[in-house]
Design an enzyme around this catalytic site. Structure first.
Site, PDB file in Angstrom:
ATOM      1  CB  SER A   9       6.362  -3.725   2.977  1.00  0.00           C
ATOM      2  OG  SER A   9       6.812  -4.841   3.719  1.00  0.00           O
ATOM      3  CG  HIS A  34       7.114  -0.635   6.103  1.00  0.00           C
ATOM      4  ND1 HIS A  34       6.656   0.208   7.091  1.00  0.00           N
ATOM      5  CD2 HIS A  34       6.726  -1.887   6.469  1.00  0.00           C
ATOM      6  CE1 HIS A  34       6.009  -0.491   8.015  1.00  0.00           C
ATOM      7  NE2 HIS A  34       6.041  -1.772   7.667  1.00  0.00           N
ATOM      8  CG  ASP A  36       7.228  -5.297   7.610  1.00  0.00           C
ATOM      9  OD1 ASP A  36       6.616  -4.566   8.416  1.00  0.00           O
ATOM     10  OD2 ASP A  36       7.008  -5.303   6.392  1.00  0.00           O
ATOM     11  CG  MET A  38       7.960  -9.829  11.527  1.00  0.00           C
ATOM     12  SD  MET A  38       6.872 -10.843  10.518  1.00  0.00           S
ATOM     13  CE  MET A  38       6.282  -9.601   9.353  1.00  0.00           C
ATOM     14  CG  HIS A  67       6.172  -2.331  11.440  1.00  0.00           C
ATOM     15  ND1 HIS A  67       5.202  -2.917  10.635  1.00  0.00           N
ATOM     16  CD2 HIS A  67       5.669  -2.363  12.705  1.00  0.00           C
ATOM     17  CE1 HIS A  67       4.173  -3.276  11.384  1.00  0.00           C
ATOM     18  NE2 HIS A  67       4.437  -2.972  12.639  1.00  0.00           N
ATOM     19  CG  MET A  69       5.387  -6.197  13.706  1.00  0.00           C
ATOM     20  SD  MET A  69       5.005  -6.824  12.063  1.00  0.00           S
ATOM     21  CE  MET A  69       6.392  -6.154  11.159  1.00  0.00           C
ATOM     22  CG  MET A 138      -0.418  -3.234  12.314  1.00  0.00           C
ATOM     23  SD  MET A 138       0.834  -3.264  11.032  1.00  0.00           S
ATOM     24  CE  MET A 138       0.483  -4.811  10.200  1.00  0.00           C
ATOM     25  CG  ASP A 176       2.109  -2.312   7.423  1.00  0.00           C
ATOM     26  OD1 ASP A 176       2.063  -2.932   6.353  1.00  0.00           O
ATOM     27  OD2 ASP A 176       2.987  -2.501   8.293  1.00  0.00           O
TER      28      ASP A 176
END
Ligand code: DX5
Ligand code: ZN
Length: 220
Positions: A9, A34, A36, A38, A67, A69, A138, A176
């Protein structure tokens, strides 16, 4: 994609030297990265958008696992796909229209994944598992790297694995949060295929060794 992969990540990477960071995990054997994303609303933190994904895509030929979020992720899907995301997941808690969002991802040409928070039961995703590329379980509260692995997620990993095998489904089980060579064996034994790890990899003195130890955890 064969089972049992470690996905670095990039949240834990040094973004001031991103190219070298990516190269180092590629050389350590990573084949999927990966990413992330957000939004400061679904989670209390902000990271990056399609512009940075596009820059990352230029630096690597790894599969990019994005991913999301974010609340109401569907409208962002085309931009992330265009930026180079191969896999796109979003949270089952983030929208009332899960089937429509999965369809938007499929139509974009990306492979869809569905993520769920530690507190969310497996039942919440059960209606959407057919044709799903990956289920992202998660094992910390989403929003920040470096948190401790939450043991209570282990039975949900087992449940996701049992359900897949009993129903002839093919989603990969990705876990994760708080994954390291110390926690990986239990996660793999519970039935995970993919291990997402940020701090454990980027803070390791020997990243290749840490990735190998995670991948081989729980064997034998
Ligand atoms: C957390 C992110 C994770 C995070 C994991 O919200 O979804 O991917 O980077 O970081 P570690 O491995 O440090 O727990
Ligand atoms: Zn993540």
């Amino acid at each position: 994609m064969s089972a049992r992969e470690v996905l670095p990540s990039l949240l834990a990477a040094d973004f001031s030297r991103l190219e070298a960071e990516i190269r180092s995990v590629e050389e350590a054997g990573a084949r999927i990265l990966h990413l992330d994303v957000m939004d400061g609303r679904f989670v209390p933190n902000l990271t990056f958008g399609p512009l940075i994904v596009q820059a990352i895509a230029k630096l690597t030929s790894c599969v990019l696992d994005t991913h999301l979020m974010v609340v109401e992720p569907a409208h962002l899907v085309p931009a992330f796909r265009k930026a180079g995301s191969h896999w796109i997941s979003f949270h089952v808690e983030a929208t009332a229209n899960v089937p429509g969002t999965l369809e938007t991802i499929r139509r974009s040409g990306a492979l869809p994944g569905l993520a769920l928070n530690p507190e969310t039961p497996f039942d919440a995703v059960r209606p959407y598992l057919e044709g799903l590329n990956h289920l992202l379980l998660m094992s910390v509260s989403p929003g920040f790297g470096g948190q401790g692995f939450r043991e209570e997620v282990l039975p949900k990993i087992e449940e996701a694995r049992r359900w897949r095998d009993a129903n002839g489904l093919s989603y990969l089980i990705s876990v994760d949060g708080g994954i390291s060579s110390r926690t990986a064996p239990r996660v793999l034994r519970a039935g995970a295929d993919l291990l997402v790890a940020g701090s454990a990899i980027f803070r390791a003195p020997d990243r290749a060794k840490e990735i190998r130890a995670m991948r081989e955890g729980g064997e034998g």
